[in-house]
Design a protein around this motif. Structure first.
Motif, PDB file in Angstrom:
ATOM      1  N   TYR A   4       0.837  -1.214   0.000  1.00  0.00           N
ATOM      2  CA  TYR A   4       0.000   0.000   0.000  1.00  0.00           C
ATOM      3  C   TYR A   4       0.863   1.252   0.000  1.00  0.00           C
ATOM      4  O   TYR A   4       0.446   2.316  -0.449  1.00  0.00           O
ATOM      5  N   GLY A   5       2.097   1.135   0.486  1.00  0.00           N
ATOM      6  CA  GLY A   5       3.015   2.268   0.499  1.00  0.00           C
ATOM      7  C   GLY A   5       4.432   1.783   0.696  1.00  0.00           C
ATOM      8  O   GLY A   5       4.652   0.716   1.278  1.00  0.00           O
ATOM      9  N   LYS A   6       5.411   2.530   0.208  1.00  0.00           N
ATOM     10  CA  LYS A   6       6.808   2.159   0.405  1.00  0.00           C
ATOM     11  C   LYS A   6       7.706   3.355   0.135  1.00  0.00           C
ATOM     12  O   LYS A   6       7.312   4.316  -0.527  1.00  0.00           O
ATOM     13  N   GLN A   7       8.918   3.299   0.652  1.00  0.00           N
ATOM     14  CA  GLN A   7       9.906   4.349   0.432  1.00  0.00           C
ATOM     15  C   GLN A   7      10.512   4.227  -0.962  1.00  0.00           C
ATOM     16  O   GLN A   7      10.451   3.166  -1.594  1.00  0.00           O
ATOM     17  N   ASP A   8      11.114   5.326  -1.425  1.00  0.00           N
ATOM     18  CA  ASP A   8      11.885   5.300  -2.667  1.00  0.00           C
ATOM     19  C   ASP A   8      13.293   5.802  -2.346  1.00  0.00           C
ATOM     20  O   ASP A   8      13.480   6.978  -2.019  1.00  0.00           O
ATOM     21  N   ILE A   9      14.262   4.917  -2.401  1.00  0.00           N
ATOM     22  CA  ILE A   9      15.654   5.237  -2.075  1.00  0.00           C
ATOM     23  C   ILE A   9      16.485   5.155  -3.344  1.00  0.00           C
ATOM     24  O   ILE A   9      16.516   4.099  -4.009  1.00  0.00           O
ATOM     25  N   ASN A 356     -16.302   0.590   6.093  1.00  0.00           N
ATOM     26  CA  ASN A 356     -16.279   0.493   4.623  1.00  0.00           C
ATOM     27  C   ASN A 356     -14.936   0.833   3.992  1.00  0.00           C
ATOM     28  O   ASN A 356     -14.794   0.783   2.778  1.00  0.00           O
ATOM     29  N   ALA A 357     -13.931   1.190   4.790  1.00  0.00           N
ATOM     30  CA  ALA A 357     -12.690   1.764   4.254  1.00  0.00           C
ATOM     31  C   ALA A 357     -11.642   0.716   3.888  1.00  0.00           C
ATOM     32  O   ALA A 357     -11.451  -0.264   4.612  1.00  0.00           O
ATOM     33  N   ILE A 358     -10.983   0.938   2.762  1.00  0.00           N
ATOM     34  CA  ILE A 358      -9.803   0.179   2.359  1.00  0.00           C
ATOM     35  C   ILE A 358      -8.828   1.156   1.699  1.00  0.00           C
ATOM     36  O   ILE A 358      -9.222   1.934   0.830  1.00  0.00           O
ATOM     37  N   SER A 359      -7.559   1.116   2.116  1.00  0.00           N
ATOM     38  CA  SER A 359      -6.537   1.953   1.489  1.00  0.00           C
ATOM     39  C   SER A 359      -5.880   1.182   0.349  1.00  0.00           C
ATOM     40  O   SER A 359      -5.277   0.124   0.573  1.00  0.00           O
ATOM     41  N   ILE A 360      -5.999   1.742  -0.849  1.00  0.00           N
ATOM     42  CA  ILE A 360      -5.440   1.136  -2.064  1.00  0.00           C
ATOM     43  C   ILE A 360      -3.980   1.587  -2.209  1.00  0.00           C
ATOM     44  O   ILE A 360      -3.635   2.708  -1.835  1.00  0.00           O
ATOM     45  N   PRO A 361      -3.087   0.746  -2.747  1.00  0.00           N
ATOM     46  CA  PRO A 361      -1.682   1.144  -2.905  1.00  0.00           C
ATOM     47  C   PRO A 361      -1.501   2.491  -3.592  1.00  0.00           C
ATOM     48  O   PRO A 361      -2.123   2.773  -4.618  1.00  0.00           O
ATOM     49  N   LEU A 362      -0.656   3.322  -2.983  1.00  0.00           N
ATOM     50  CA  LEU A 362      -0.298   4.624  -3.549  1.00  0.00           C
ATOM     51  C   LEU A 362       1.091   4.998  -3.049  1.00  0.00           C
ATOM     52  O   LEU A 362       1.290   5.184  -1.855  1.00  0.00           O
ATOM     53  N   TYR A 363       2.042   5.079  -3.964  1.00  0.00           N
ATOM     54  CA  TYR A 363       3.403   5.453  -3.595  1.00  0.00           C
ATOM     55  C   TYR A 363       4.174   5.842  -4.853  1.00  0.00           C
ATOM     56  O   TYR A 363       3.824   5.454  -5.973  1.00  0.00           O
ATOM     57  N   TYR A 364       5.217   6.646  -4.637  1.00  0.00           N
ATOM     58  CA  TYR A 364       6.102   7.021  -5.741  1.00  0.00           C
ATOM     59  C   TYR A 364       6.763   5.744  -6.270  1.00  0.00           C
ATOM     60  O   TYR A 364       7.310   4.957  -5.517  1.00  0.00           O
ATOM     61  N   GLY A 365       6.678   5.537  -7.563  1.00  0.00           N
ATOM     62  CA  GLY A 365       7.216   4.307  -8.153  1.00  0.00           C
ATOM     63  C   GLY A 365       6.131   3.339  -8.575  1.00  0.00           C
ATOM     64  O   GLY A 365       6.390   2.398  -9.344  1.00  0.00           O
ATOM     65  N   LEU A 366       4.915   3.544  -8.088  1.00  0.00           N
ATOM     66  CA  LEU A 366       3.791   2.748  -8.572  1.00  0.00           C
ATOM     67  C   LEU A 366       3.514   3.148 -10.015  1.00  0.00           C
ATOM     68  O   LEU A 366       3.408   4.327 -10.337  1.00  0.00           O
ATOM     69  N   ASN A 367       3.411   2.167 -10.915  1.00  0.00           N
ATOM     70  CA  ASN A 367       3.188   2.500 -12.323  1.00  0.00           C
ATOM     71  C   ASN A 367       1.760   2.176 -12.752  1.00  0.00           C
ATOM     72  O   ASN A 367       0.998   1.540 -12.030  1.00  0.00           O
TER      73      ASN A 367
END
Length: 383
Positions: A4-9, A356-367
């Motif tokens: 759902y999220g991750k760092q970009d190094i 009702n909530a779900i967090s969908i993946p969103l991060y820099y590098g997601l294409n």
């Protein structure tokens, strides 16, 4: 698994940390002050104080504003527990204000009504912590106006929000608050691995937080009770903590700051693509207030009249390699807070959002191809 999220190094980040590893200082060196200046300059605040986590930052902010036993702090129940725990660390009491049904931030209408009743009951809060959920600012102008009427201080929990704006001013400028707190956890907009920072325009608050982050120890001659005994001399002025940020963390933060605006721009592009891809699906997509330029830490959707439970949809998404999450379990529902007697029926908007909530993946590098997979998978599950 698509997280759902991750760092970009990148290599610059790595080189910055390696340079510090080969230097004379791994802690209490020049990198932390440089990082602090970068943040204060970016946010247009007078001061920035770096610490080892946003949780530590919230604690220091409460202490600097003299929160203590017998005082009350209000915050949003739709947040991580740290937003409320900081009050308990100080011996104060905590209460919650229900959320807005569009932004999922603290509702200013409900806040105003709660303040009116608290004034009658003589239970007004000393501090309010609005939480900028998912990166979108709360209605700070209204909250600030209420603070003048009811006499409370404001700490912005902007853990999700570095790089965002409110009314064309950078979040962290403290135009409508006493202190703002940012988080640099790996899933946030930029990272220092762990770490946090406080911004403020009040020198007295800044000095207090600097003192408390390092055991309450100072070498400032103005604070000494007697003349210095030598170059080694210091005094413990207050009961502080070891909340310092390391040089390694600061070096990584300085490097990450160079890409902050790019990170946020990329998240906005991804959000627009999601909005378009979800156009014909029976879900509620995140609302974006025209007053706020969100840092878009999260993309929380809401399932609407779906035949499958949220739990089943969540499990099927993860079984298909989509690392969704839920933000957040309402704080008052945690066993520790339940023991204080909170009644969840007082927070209907939070309850409805959570179920009702779900967090969908969103991060820099997601294409885009991964986004299409995420949307197609969800569409298949819901149908």
């Amino acid at each position: 698994m698509i997280p759902y999220g991750k760092q970009d190094i990148n290599q610059n980040d790595i080189d910055s940390v390696l340079k510090v590893l080969k230097s004379d200082f791994l802690t209490q060196g020049p990198q932390v002050p440089i990082f602090e200046r970068k943040i204060s300059s970016y946010c247009c605040s007078d001061f920035a104080i770096a610490v080892n986590s946003a949780t530590s930052a919230l604690h220091l902010a409460c202490l600097a504003l003299n929160l203590g036993k017998g005082d009350i702090l209000w915050t949003s129940p739709n947040s991580f527990v740290a937003s409320a725990n900081c009050a308990l660390y100080c011996g104060a009491n905590v209460d919650f204000v229900d959320i807005d049904t569009d932004t999922y931030n603290m509702s200013v209408e409900i806040l105003e009504e709660k303040l009116k009743q608290a004034k009658i009951n003589n239970t007004l809060p000393k501090i309010i912590i609005p939480v900028h959920f998912a990166g979108q600012s709360c209605n700070m102008k209204k909250i600030f106006k209420l603070s003048k009427e009811y006499g409370f201080s404001i700490i912005e929990d902007a853990s999700h929000s570095i790089g965002g704006k409110y009314l064309d001013a950078k979040i962290g400028s403290c135009q409508y608050s006493d202190i703002t707190v940012f988080s640099f956890h790996p899933v946030k907009i930029i990272t220092t691995a762990e770490g946090g920072i406080l911004t403020t325009n009040n020198k007295k608050l800044a000095d207090k937080m600097k003192l408390l982050r390092s055991h309450g120890i100072s070498r400032d001659r103005k604070l000494m009770t007697k003349s210095s005994e030598g170059g080694w001399y210091y005094k413990q002025i207050d009961l502080g903590f070891n909340y310092r940020m390391t040089e390694l963390q600061a070096a990584l933060g300085i490097s990450q700051m160079r890409r902050l605006d790019d990170f946020v721009l990329a998240r906005h592009k991804l959000r627009r693509q999601y909005d378009n891809l979800f156009e014909n699906l029976k879900i509620k997509i995140p609302f974006q207030s025209p007053d706020s330029y969100s840092a878009l830490h999260l993309y929380p959707i809401q399932l609407i009249d779906n035949l499958k439970s949220r739990t089943k949809v969540y499990n099927e998404l993860r079984a298909n390699g989509i690392g969704v999450n839920v933000h957040y379990i309402p704080i008052y529902n945690q066993p520790f807070y339940q023991s204080m007697g909170f009644d969840k029926t007082l927070f209907p908007n939070t309850e409805n959002y959570y179920k009702n909530a779900i967090s969908i993946p969103l991060y820099y590098g997601l294409n885009r191809s991964k986004q299409v997979k995420i949307v197609n998978t969800l569409t298949s599950i819901l149908s």
